[in-house]
Design a protein around this motif. Sequence first.
Motif, PDB file in Angstrom:
ATOM      1  N   ILE A  80       0.838  -1.112  -0.035  1.00  0.00           N
ATOM      2  CA  ILE A  80       0.119   0.110   0.034  1.00  0.00           C
ATOM      3  C   ILE A  80       0.832   1.357   0.044  1.00  0.00           C
ATOM      4  CG2 ILE A  80      -1.643   1.382   1.282  1.00  0.00           C
ATOM      5  CD1 ILE A  80      -2.838  -1.404   2.396  1.00  0.00           C
ATOM      6  N   ALA A  81       2.143   1.238   0.741  1.00  0.00           N
ATOM      7  CA  ALA A  81       2.684   2.437   1.001  1.00  0.00           C
ATOM      8  C   ALA A  81       3.655   2.520  -0.488  1.00  0.00           C
ATOM      9  CB  ALA A  81       3.732   2.211   2.057  1.00  0.00           C
ATOM     10  N   LYS A  82       3.957   1.548  -1.155  1.00  0.00           N
ATOM     11  CA  LYS A  82       4.867   1.404  -2.364  1.00  0.00           C
ATOM     12  C   LYS A  82       4.193   2.179  -3.380  1.00  0.00           C
ATOM     13  CE  LYS A  82       7.342  -1.427  -5.527  1.00  0.00           C
ATOM     14  NZ  LYS A  82       7.681  -3.019  -5.973  1.00  0.00           N
ATOM     15  N   ASN A  83       2.633   1.758  -3.344  1.00  0.00           N
ATOM     16  CA  ASN A  83       1.861   2.064  -4.576  1.00  0.00           C
ATOM     17  C   ASN A  83       1.104   3.312  -4.185  1.00  0.00           C
ATOM     18  OD1 ASN A  83       2.021  -0.283  -6.647  1.00  0.00           O
ATOM     19  ND2 ASN A  83       1.752  -1.161  -4.814  1.00  0.00           N
ATOM     20  N   LYS A  84       1.143   3.918  -3.228  1.00  0.00           N
ATOM     21  CA  LYS A  84       0.472   5.020  -2.596  1.00  0.00           C
ATOM     22  C   LYS A  84      -0.999   5.070  -2.600  1.00  0.00           C
ATOM     23  CE  LYS A  84       4.116   8.030  -3.908  1.00  0.00           C
ATOM     24  NZ  LYS A  84       4.701   9.411  -4.611  1.00  0.00           N
ATOM     25  N   LEU A  85      -1.606   3.708  -2.005  1.00  0.00           N
ATOM     26  CA  LEU A  85      -2.966   3.348  -1.961  1.00  0.00           C
ATOM     27  C   LEU A  85      -3.650   3.844  -0.622  1.00  0.00           C
ATOM     28  CD1 LEU A  85      -2.694  -0.156  -3.283  1.00  0.00           C
ATOM     29  CD2 LEU A  85      -3.136   1.785  -4.779  1.00  0.00           C
ATOM     30  N   ASN A  86      -4.799   4.254  -0.860  1.00  0.00           N
ATOM     31  CA  ASN A  86      -5.724   4.646   0.134  1.00  0.00           C
ATOM     32  C   ASN A  86      -5.967   3.465   1.064  1.00  0.00           C
ATOM     33  OD1 ASN A  86      -7.315   5.756   2.146  1.00  0.00           O
ATOM     34  ND2 ASN A  86      -8.695   6.656   0.742  1.00  0.00           N
ATOM     35  N   ILE A  87      -5.468   3.318   2.429  1.00  0.00           N
ATOM     36  CA  ILE A  87      -5.800   2.200   3.160  1.00  0.00           C
ATOM     37  C   ILE A  87      -7.388   2.137   3.490  1.00  0.00           C
ATOM     38  CG2 ILE A  87      -5.711   3.382   5.302  1.00  0.00           C
ATOM     39  CD1 ILE A  87      -3.738   0.978   6.133  1.00  0.00           C
ATOM     40  N   CYS A  88      -7.889   2.899   3.362  1.00  0.00           N
ATOM     41  CA  CYS A  88      -9.257   2.618   3.638  1.00  0.00           C
ATOM     42  C   CYS A  88     -10.392   2.571   2.252  1.00  0.00           C
ATOM     43  CB  CYS A  88      -9.897   4.277   4.361  1.00  0.00           C
ATOM     44  SG  CYS A  88      -9.419   4.496   5.978  1.00  0.00           S
ATOM     45  N   GLU A  89      -9.716   2.639   1.208  1.00  0.00           N
ATOM     46  CA  GLU A  89     -10.214   2.109  -0.199  1.00  0.00           C
ATOM     47  C   GLU A  89      -9.265   1.445  -0.873  1.00  0.00           C
ATOM     48  OE1 GLU A  89     -13.361   2.839  -0.909  1.00  0.00           O
ATOM     49  OE2 GLU A  89     -13.739   4.299   0.621  1.00  0.00           O
ATOM     50  N   PRO A 104      -7.945  -1.139  -3.355  1.00  0.00           N
ATOM     51  CA  PRO A 104      -8.439  -1.979  -4.828  1.00  0.00           C
ATOM     52  C   PRO A 104      -7.875  -3.093  -4.607  1.00  0.00           C
ATOM     53  CG  PRO A 104      -6.522  -0.609  -5.294  1.00  0.00           C
ATOM     54  CD  PRO A 104      -6.812  -0.101  -3.685  1.00  0.00           C
ATOM     55  N   ILE A 105      -8.854  -4.220  -4.333  1.00  0.00           N
ATOM     56  CA  ILE A 105      -8.522  -5.489  -3.865  1.00  0.00           C
ATOM     57  C   ILE A 105      -7.962  -6.225  -5.107  1.00  0.00           C
ATOM     58  CG2 ILE A 105      -9.647  -7.605  -3.257  1.00  0.00           C
ATOM     59  CD1 ILE A 105      -9.583  -5.736  -0.952  1.00  0.00           C
ATOM     60  N   ALA A 106      -8.349  -5.972  -6.432  1.00  0.00           N
ATOM     61  CA  ALA A 106      -8.005  -6.695  -7.634  1.00  0.00           C
ATOM     62  C   ALA A 106      -6.427  -6.376  -7.630  1.00  0.00           C
ATOM     63  CB  ALA A 106      -8.689  -6.511  -8.537  1.00  0.00           C
ATOM     64  N   GLU A 107      -6.102  -5.072  -7.819  1.00  0.00           N
ATOM     65  CA  GLU A 107      -4.988  -4.626  -7.770  1.00  0.00           C
ATOM     66  C   GLU A 107      -3.778  -5.051  -6.711  1.00  0.00           C
ATOM     67  OE1 GLU A 107      -2.243  -0.407  -8.142  1.00  0.00           O
ATOM     68  OE2 GLU A 107      -4.455  -0.471  -8.308  1.00  0.00           O
ATOM     69  N   LEU A 108      -4.367  -5.167  -5.350  1.00  0.00           N
ATOM     70  CA  LEU A 108      -3.514  -5.515  -4.338  1.00  0.00           C
ATOM     71  C   LEU A 108      -3.243  -7.084  -4.424  1.00  0.00           C
ATOM     72  CD1 LEU A 108      -2.131  -4.377  -1.733  1.00  0.00           C
ATOM     73  CD2 LEU A 108      -4.346  -5.036  -0.690  1.00  0.00           C
ATOM     74  N   LEU A 109      -4.107  -7.903  -5.053  1.00  0.00           N
ATOM     75  CA  LEU A 109      -4.246  -9.282  -4.807  1.00  0.00           C
ATOM     76  C   LEU A 109      -3.139  -9.604  -5.980  1.00  0.00           C
ATOM     77  CD1 LEU A 109      -5.212 -12.099  -4.262  1.00  0.00           C
ATOM     78  CD2 LEU A 109      -6.817 -11.851  -5.894  1.00  0.00           C
ATOM     79  N   ASP A 110      -3.061  -9.046  -6.995  1.00  0.00           N
ATOM     80  CA  ASP A 110      -2.014  -9.417  -8.133  1.00  0.00           C
ATOM     81  C   ASP A 110      -0.582  -9.016  -7.402  1.00  0.00           C
ATOM     82  OD1 ASP A 110      -4.052  -9.698  -9.945  1.00  0.00           O
ATOM     83  OD2 ASP A 110      -4.017  -7.978 -10.853  1.00  0.00           O
ATOM     84  N   GLN A 111      -0.300  -7.824  -6.803  1.00  0.00           N
ATOM     85  CA  GLN A 111       0.928  -7.592  -6.348  1.00  0.00           C
ATOM     86  C   GLN A 111       1.136  -8.582  -5.081  1.00  0.00           C
ATOM     87  OE1 GLN A 111       1.994  -3.564  -5.842  1.00  0.00           O
ATOM     88  NE2 GLN A 111       0.700  -2.925  -7.280  1.00  0.00           N
TER      89      GLN A 111
END
Length: 246
Positions: A22-31, A33-40
Amino acid sequence: MEKLSYRLPVFEGPLDLLLYLIAKNKLNICEIPIAELLDQYTEHIQAMKEQDMDIASDFLEMAARLVYMKTVYLLPKHEEADELRRELSGQLLEYQECKRVARVLAEHFSFNAFVREPAEIQVDPTYRRNHTPAELFHAYHNAVGRGRRLIPPPPEAFSHLITHKTVTVSSRIIYVLRRLWQRDGIRYEELFEEKRDKSDLVATFLAVLELVKGKRVRIEGGSCSAVVKLINGGVKNWRSRNFREQ
């Protein structure tokens, strides 16, 4: 040709790996994206396998959890998926806070520190602050007022309650009949001239009402010239045993 290799960071658990992604891709921890996070996440698991690293069951369990969440998002209704994502976000936020507190504690505590018993310090009771006369007067005024609130009230404050005379209606009935025994009639106002206490006045008024109600006396005349008289049989009742002076 020599095969290229790279070193993977060591993660303490699946939540630690998710926070890293999440920190590497600068994602919002409250939102998330499950699909993108699952792939990585699966890419990192595969890379860990290629590096012959032992993968704990917790990492595989988290992978199955992310796959299930991605599957649920394919359904027309996303209520369950949203609930699962909020639960995961809460766990990540809690884990992130624990890591922050651990870093803070690590800065203050170390195994190389020497701890000893607290030394006794001699306390100096001398008061060294300076105050203006206005501040001293204000403090004295507050202290005196606070002390007065703690002092019990004097006995005189309860004198009107304790020494209050109780006047009964029956005693004033006897008083009115005695006055009428001496004369055939008496002015209504004269019944209240001797007594000025509120209890006597009220009891006398109620006594006259009781006598009128019992047809012992009658009131003749207007408000300014009202006269109280015994009616027929009144003298006889007055001479009865119940009202004879002992």
